[in-house]
Write a protein that holds these residues in place. Structure first.
Motif, PDB file in Angstrom:
ATOM      1  N   GLY A  36       0.811  -1.211   0.000  1.00  0.00           N
ATOM      2  CA  GLY A  36       0.000   0.000   0.000  1.00  0.00           C
ATOM      3  C   GLY A  36       0.840   1.255   0.000  1.00  0.00           C
ATOM      4  O   GLY A  36       0.546   2.218  -0.685  1.00  0.00           O
ATOM      5  N   LEU A  37       1.929   1.248   0.782  1.00  0.00           N
ATOM      6  CA  LEU A  37       2.805   2.416   0.831  1.00  0.00           C
ATOM      7  C   LEU A  37       3.475   2.664  -0.505  1.00  0.00           C
ATOM      8  O   LEU A  37       3.544   3.798  -0.974  1.00  0.00           O
ATOM      9  CB  LEU A  37       3.850   2.251   1.934  1.00  0.00           C
ATOM     10  N   VAL A  38       3.959   1.600  -1.133  1.00  0.00           N
ATOM     11  CA  VAL A  38       4.593   1.742  -2.450  1.00  0.00           C
ATOM     12  C   VAL A  38       3.565   2.202  -3.468  1.00  0.00           C
ATOM     13  O   VAL A  38       3.809   3.121  -4.244  1.00  0.00           O
ATOM     14  CB  VAL A  38       5.240   0.408  -2.887  1.00  0.00           C
ATOM     15  N   THR A  39       2.400   1.569  -3.444  1.00  0.00           N
ATOM     16  CA  THR A  39       1.348   1.945  -4.376  1.00  0.00           C
ATOM     17  C   THR A  39       0.940   3.391  -4.169  1.00  0.00           C
ATOM     18  O   THR A  39       0.755   4.145  -5.119  1.00  0.00           O
ATOM     19  CB  THR A  39       0.130   1.018  -4.208  1.00  0.00           C
ATOM     20  N   GLY A  40       0.811   3.784  -2.901  1.00  0.00           N
ATOM     21  CA  GLY A  40       0.440   5.163  -2.595  1.00  0.00           C
ATOM     22  C   GLY A  40       1.462   6.158  -3.100  1.00  0.00           C
ATOM     23  O   GLY A  40       1.114   7.199  -3.654  1.00  0.00           O
ATOM     24  N   GLY A  71      -8.506  15.131   3.299  1.00  0.00           N
ATOM     25  CA  GLY A  71      -9.575  14.194   3.634  1.00  0.00           C
ATOM     26  C   GLY A  71     -10.205  13.494   2.454  1.00  0.00           C
ATOM     27  O   GLY A  71     -11.220  12.823   2.596  1.00  0.00           O
ATOM     28  N   VAL A  72      -9.596  13.627   1.269  1.00  0.00           N
ATOM     29  CA  VAL A  72     -10.103  12.929   0.087  1.00  0.00           C
ATOM     30  C   VAL A  72      -9.442  11.559   0.028  1.00  0.00           C
ATOM     31  O   VAL A  72      -8.215  11.443   0.045  1.00  0.00           O
ATOM     32  CB  VAL A  72      -9.826  13.722  -1.204  1.00  0.00           C
ATOM     33  N   THR A  73     -10.273  10.522  -0.038  1.00  0.00           N
ATOM     34  CA  THR A  73      -9.788   9.143  -0.072  1.00  0.00           C
ATOM     35  C   THR A  73      -9.977   8.570  -1.458  1.00  0.00           C
ATOM     36  O   THR A  73     -11.045   8.730  -2.062  1.00  0.00           O
ATOM     37  CB  THR A  73     -10.549   8.289   0.959  1.00  0.00           C
ATOM     38  N   CYS A  74      -8.936   7.881  -1.951  1.00  0.00           N
ATOM     39  CA  CYS A  74      -8.990   7.243  -3.261  1.00  0.00           C
ATOM     40  C   CYS A  74      -8.768   5.743  -3.109  1.00  0.00           C
ATOM     41  O   CYS A  74      -7.950   5.306  -2.300  1.00  0.00           O
ATOM     42  CB  CYS A  74      -7.925   7.808  -4.187  1.00  0.00           C
ATOM     43  N   LEU A  75      -9.504   4.979  -3.901  1.00  0.00           N
ATOM     44  CA  LEU A  75      -9.328   3.531  -3.922  1.00  0.00           C
ATOM     45  C   LEU A  75      -8.104   3.214  -4.769  1.00  0.00           C
ATOM     46  O   LEU A  75      -7.990   3.675  -5.901  1.00  0.00           O
ATOM     47  CB  LEU A  75     -10.571   2.857  -4.506  1.00  0.00           C
ATOM     48  N   VAL A  76      -7.197   2.433  -4.208  1.00  0.00           N
ATOM     49  CA  VAL A  76      -5.956   2.091  -4.901  1.00  0.00           C
ATOM     50  C   VAL A  76      -6.026   0.684  -5.477  1.00  0.00           C
ATOM     51  O   VAL A  76      -5.631   0.441  -6.607  1.00  0.00           O
ATOM     52  CB  VAL A  76      -4.743   2.209  -3.947  1.00  0.00           C
ATOM     53  N   ALA A  77      -6.519  -0.259  -4.679  1.00  0.00           N
ATOM     54  CA  ALA A  77      -6.593  -1.654  -5.118  1.00  0.00           C
ATOM     55  C   ALA A  77      -7.649  -2.359  -4.289  1.00  0.00           C
ATOM     56  O   ALA A  77      -7.971  -1.933  -3.174  1.00  0.00           O
ATOM     57  CB  ALA A  77      -5.239  -2.343  -4.935  1.00  0.00           C
ATOM     58  N   ALA A  78      -8.186  -3.442  -4.840  1.00  0.00           N
ATOM     59  CA  ALA A  78      -9.173  -4.238  -4.120  1.00  0.00           C
ATOM     60  C   ALA A  78      -9.092  -5.670  -4.632  1.00  0.00           C
ATOM     61  O   ALA A  78      -8.607  -5.920  -5.734  1.00  0.00           O
ATOM     62  CB  ALA A  78     -10.575  -3.677  -4.329  1.00  0.00           C
ATOM     63  N   GLY A  79      -9.558  -6.596  -3.805  1.00  0.00           N
ATOM     64  CA  GLY A  79      -9.509  -7.988  -4.222  1.00  0.00           C
ATOM     65  C   GLY A  79     -10.238  -8.898  -3.266  1.00  0.00           C
ATOM     66  O   GLY A  79     -11.036  -8.455  -2.442  1.00  0.00           O
ATOM     67  N   ARG A  80      -9.921 -10.176  -3.368  1.00  0.00           N
ATOM     68  CA  ARG A  80     -10.567 -11.215  -2.563  1.00  0.00           C
ATOM     69  C   ARG A  80      -9.512 -12.071  -1.883  1.00  0.00           C
ATOM     70  O   ARG A  80      -8.337 -11.935  -2.143  1.00  0.00           O
ATOM     71  CB  ARG A  80     -11.428 -12.098  -3.457  1.00  0.00           C
TER      72      ARG A  80
END
Length: 106
Positions: free
Chosen positions: A9-13, A79-88
């Motif tokens: 997440g940190l790298v992706t961010g 305070g703006v949140t963005c979706l970076v990745a999602a999965g199962r």
């Protein structure tokens, strides 16, 4: 596993916030409260980990133990949140950390 996901997440961010503004405008973003409520109501996800990334952005991993879904978000100081990745298939592991130089356990 949490450390690995947080590192991802940190790298992706960090990568996410260095791209062109045109790309930034196309991401799925909303006020943090809206995103968190939607993740909870729609997927049953709750925050599993949190970390501070570059430019004072906050990286969070949300997941549901019941459904196994997970989402990584990045929130900017406004305070703006963005979706970076999602999965199962999210799993919480209690593994001892290993140095990156050792690679995967055999």
């Amino acid at each position: 596993m949490k450390q690995q996901i947080l590192a991802l997440g940190l790298v992706t961010g960090a990568v996410l916030f260095t791209v062109e503004s045109a790309f930034a405008q196309s991401r799925k973003c909303a006020p943090r409260t809206t995103i968190v409520e939607r993740l909870a109501e729609t997927y049953g996800e709750t925050r599993q980990s949190i970390g501070l990334a570059t430019n004072n952005t906050v990286v969070e991993v949300f997941a549901s133990a019941d459904s196994g879904t997970w989402t990584i978000t990045v929130t900017n100081p406004q305070g703006v949140t963005c979706l970076v990745a999602a999965g199962r298939s999210f799993e919480t592991l209690n593994e001892a950390p290993t140095p990156a130089s050792l690679g995967e356990p055999t």
